[in-house]
Design an enzyme around this catalytic site. Structure first.
Site, PDB file in Angstrom:
ATOM      1  N   ASP A 122      44.358  28.979  46.346  1.00 55.91           N
ATOM      2  CA  ASP A 122      45.128  30.210  46.166  1.00 55.91           C
ATOM      3  C   ASP A 122      46.259  30.256  47.184  1.00 55.91           C
ATOM      4  O   ASP A 122      46.072  29.922  48.361  1.00 55.91           O
ATOM      5  CB  ASP A 122      44.207  31.424  46.322  1.00 55.91           C
ATOM      6  CG  ASP A 122      44.827  32.689  45.762  1.00 55.91           C
ATOM      7  OD1 ASP A 122      44.307  33.193  44.740  1.00 55.91           O
ATOM      8  OD2 ASP A 122      45.815  33.176  46.327  1.00 55.91           O
ATOM      9  N   ASN A 128      38.659  38.498  37.603  1.00 60.21           N
ATOM     10  CA  ASN A 128      39.233  39.824  37.394  1.00 60.21           C
ATOM     11  C   ASN A 128      39.758  39.944  35.967  1.00 60.21           C
ATOM     12  O   ASN A 128      40.313  38.983  35.426  1.00 60.21           O
ATOM     13  CB  ASN A 128      40.379  40.048  38.384  1.00 60.21           C
ATOM     14  CG  ASN A 128      39.907  40.011  39.824  1.00 60.21           C
ATOM     15  OD1 ASN A 128      38.823  40.478  40.136  1.00 60.21           O
ATOM     16  ND2 ASN A 128      40.711  39.433  40.695  1.00 60.21           N
ATOM     17  N   VAL A 187      47.544  37.694  37.431  1.00 63.32           N
ATOM     18  CA  VAL A 187      48.065  36.543  36.684  1.00 63.32           C
ATOM     19  C   VAL A 187      47.308  36.471  35.366  1.00 63.32           C
ATOM     20  O   VAL A 187      46.070  36.321  35.361  1.00 63.32           O
ATOM     21  CB  VAL A 187      47.914  35.231  37.483  1.00 63.32           C
ATOM     22  CG1 VAL A 187      48.385  34.046  36.639  1.00 63.32           C
ATOM     23  CG2 VAL A 187      48.701  35.295  38.789  1.00 63.32           C
ATOM     24  N   HIS A 190      41.257  32.815  34.980  1.00 60.33           N
ATOM     25  CA  HIS A 190      40.916  32.005  36.155  1.00 60.33           C
ATOM     26  C   HIS A 190      39.708  32.599  36.874  1.00 60.33           C
ATOM     27  O   HIS A 190      39.450  33.800  36.812  1.00 60.33           O
ATOM     28  CB  HIS A 190      42.105  31.899  37.120  1.00 60.33           C
ATOM     29  CG  HIS A 190      42.664  33.224  37.526  1.00 60.33           C
ATOM     30  ND1 HIS A 190      43.521  33.940  36.727  1.00 60.33           N
ATOM     31  CD2 HIS A 190      42.483  33.970  38.635  1.00 60.33           C
ATOM     32  CE1 HIS A 190      43.847  35.073  37.325  1.00 60.33           C
ATOM     33  NE2 HIS A 190      43.216  35.117  38.495  1.00 60.33           N
ATOM     34  N   HIS A 238      37.927  32.818  40.635  1.00 59.34           N
ATOM     35  CA  HIS A 238      38.117  32.643  42.076  1.00 59.34           C
ATOM     36  C   HIS A 238      36.814  32.123  42.691  1.00 59.34           C
ATOM     37  O   HIS A 238      35.736  32.673  42.440  1.00 59.34           O
ATOM     38  CB  HIS A 238      38.404  33.980  42.769  1.00 59.34           C
ATOM     39  CG  HIS A 238      39.667  34.662  42.344  1.00 59.34           C
ATOM     40  ND1 HIS A 238      40.774  34.747  43.171  1.00 59.34           N
ATOM     41  CD2 HIS A 238      39.988  35.323  41.212  1.00 59.34           C
ATOM     42  CE1 HIS A 238      41.724  35.442  42.553  1.00 59.34           C
ATOM     43  NE2 HIS A 238      41.276  35.803  41.360  1.00 59.34           N
TER      44      HIS A 238
HETATM   45  P1  5GP Z   1      44.093  37.710  40.017  1.00 57.20           P
HETATM   46  O1  5GP Z   1      44.488  38.889  40.856  1.00 57.20           O
HETATM   47  O2  5GP Z   1      44.930  37.628  38.761  1.00 57.20           O
HETATM   48  O3  5GP Z   1      42.626  37.639  39.746  1.00 57.20           O
HETATM   49  O4  5GP Z   1      44.384  36.441  40.895  1.00 57.20           O
HETATM   50  C1  5GP Z   1      45.593  35.767  40.896  1.00 57.20           C
HETATM   51  C2  5GP Z   1      45.629  34.909  42.125  1.00 57.20           C
HETATM   52  O5  5GP Z   1      46.650  33.953  41.970  1.00 57.20           O
HETATM   53  C3  5GP Z   1      45.937  35.685  43.393  1.00 57.20           C
HETATM   54  O6  5GP Z   1      44.865  35.538  44.306  1.00 57.20           O
HETATM   55  C4  5GP Z   1      47.225  35.067  43.909  1.00 57.20           C
HETATM   56  O7  5GP Z   1      47.264  34.926  45.302  1.00 57.20           O
HETATM   57  C5  5GP Z   1      47.241  33.721  43.200  1.00 57.20           C
HETATM   58  N1  5GP Z   1      48.569  33.203  42.930  1.00 57.20           N
HETATM   59  C6  5GP Z   1      49.620  33.889  42.399  1.00 57.20           C
HETATM   60  N2  5GP Z   1      50.683  33.089  42.253  1.00 57.20           N
HETATM   61  C7  5GP Z   1      50.307  31.866  42.713  1.00 57.20           C
HETATM   62  C8  5GP Z   1      50.986  30.611  42.819  1.00 57.20           C
HETATM   63  O8  5GP Z   1      52.157  30.450  42.474  1.00 57.20           O
HETATM   64  N3  5GP Z   1      50.270  29.573  43.331  1.00 57.20           N
HETATM   65  C9  5GP Z   1      48.966  29.703  43.715  1.00 57.20           C
HETATM   66  N4  5GP Z   1      48.362  28.616  44.196  1.00 57.20           N
HETATM   67  N5  5GP Z   1      48.300  30.874  43.625  1.00 57.20           N
HETATM   68  C10 5GP Z   1      48.961  31.939  43.134  1.00 57.20           C
END
Ligand code: 5GP
Length: 104
Positions: A30, A87, A96, A100, A102
């Site tokens: 992340d 999430n 995003v 995915h 985590h």
């Molecule tokens: P969500 O909140 O959708 O469950 O998690 C999305 C995750 O993607 C977040 O923890 C955020 O830090 C990570 N993230 C967003 N953009 C990027 C990116 O460009 N590269 C990487 N490696 N992680 C990202």
């Protein structure tokens, strides 16, 4: 189909610290880690959210979890423990819209 930032990572259009990849799943660190280990396990086939995954893809969801489990074992955190989080949509904290998992 609209794209996501994770689609660009899968296609190597933007960089990421990839730690695991097979035919169906990619995993990378992340960009904004919330724990000493914070890796995202992402199916290469895109579903926007968990709500969009049909019963026929149950195996893919299992592969995501088992890829995370295997990685946790590989880096030596499995016995101490870890957390898996998925999430879903705004109230679930999803930012995003490419499914995915985590590993923290
Ligand atoms: P969500 O909140 O959708 O469950 O998690 C999305 C995750 O993607 C977040 O923890 C955020 O830090 C990570 N993230 C967003 N953009 C990027 C990116 O460009 N590269 C990487 N490696 N992680 C990202």
């Amino acid at each position: 189909m609209s794209d996501s930032i994770f689609g660009k990572i899968i296609r190597r259009e933007i960089p990421a610290d990839i730690v695991f990849e097979d035919e169906q799943v990619i995993a990378f660190r992340d960009i904004s880690p919330q724990a000493p280990v914070h890796v995202l396990f992402v199916p290469k086939r895109r579903f926007d959210t968990l709500n969009d995954v049909p019963d026929s893809e149950a195996l893919l969801l299992g592969r995501l979890m088992l890829a995370a489990q295997a990685y946790a074992k590989t880096i030596g955190i499995a016995d101490d423990g870890y957390r898996l989080v998925m999430n879903c949509n705004r109230n679930g904290g999803q930012t995003v819209y490419h499914l995915h998992l985590h590993l923290l």
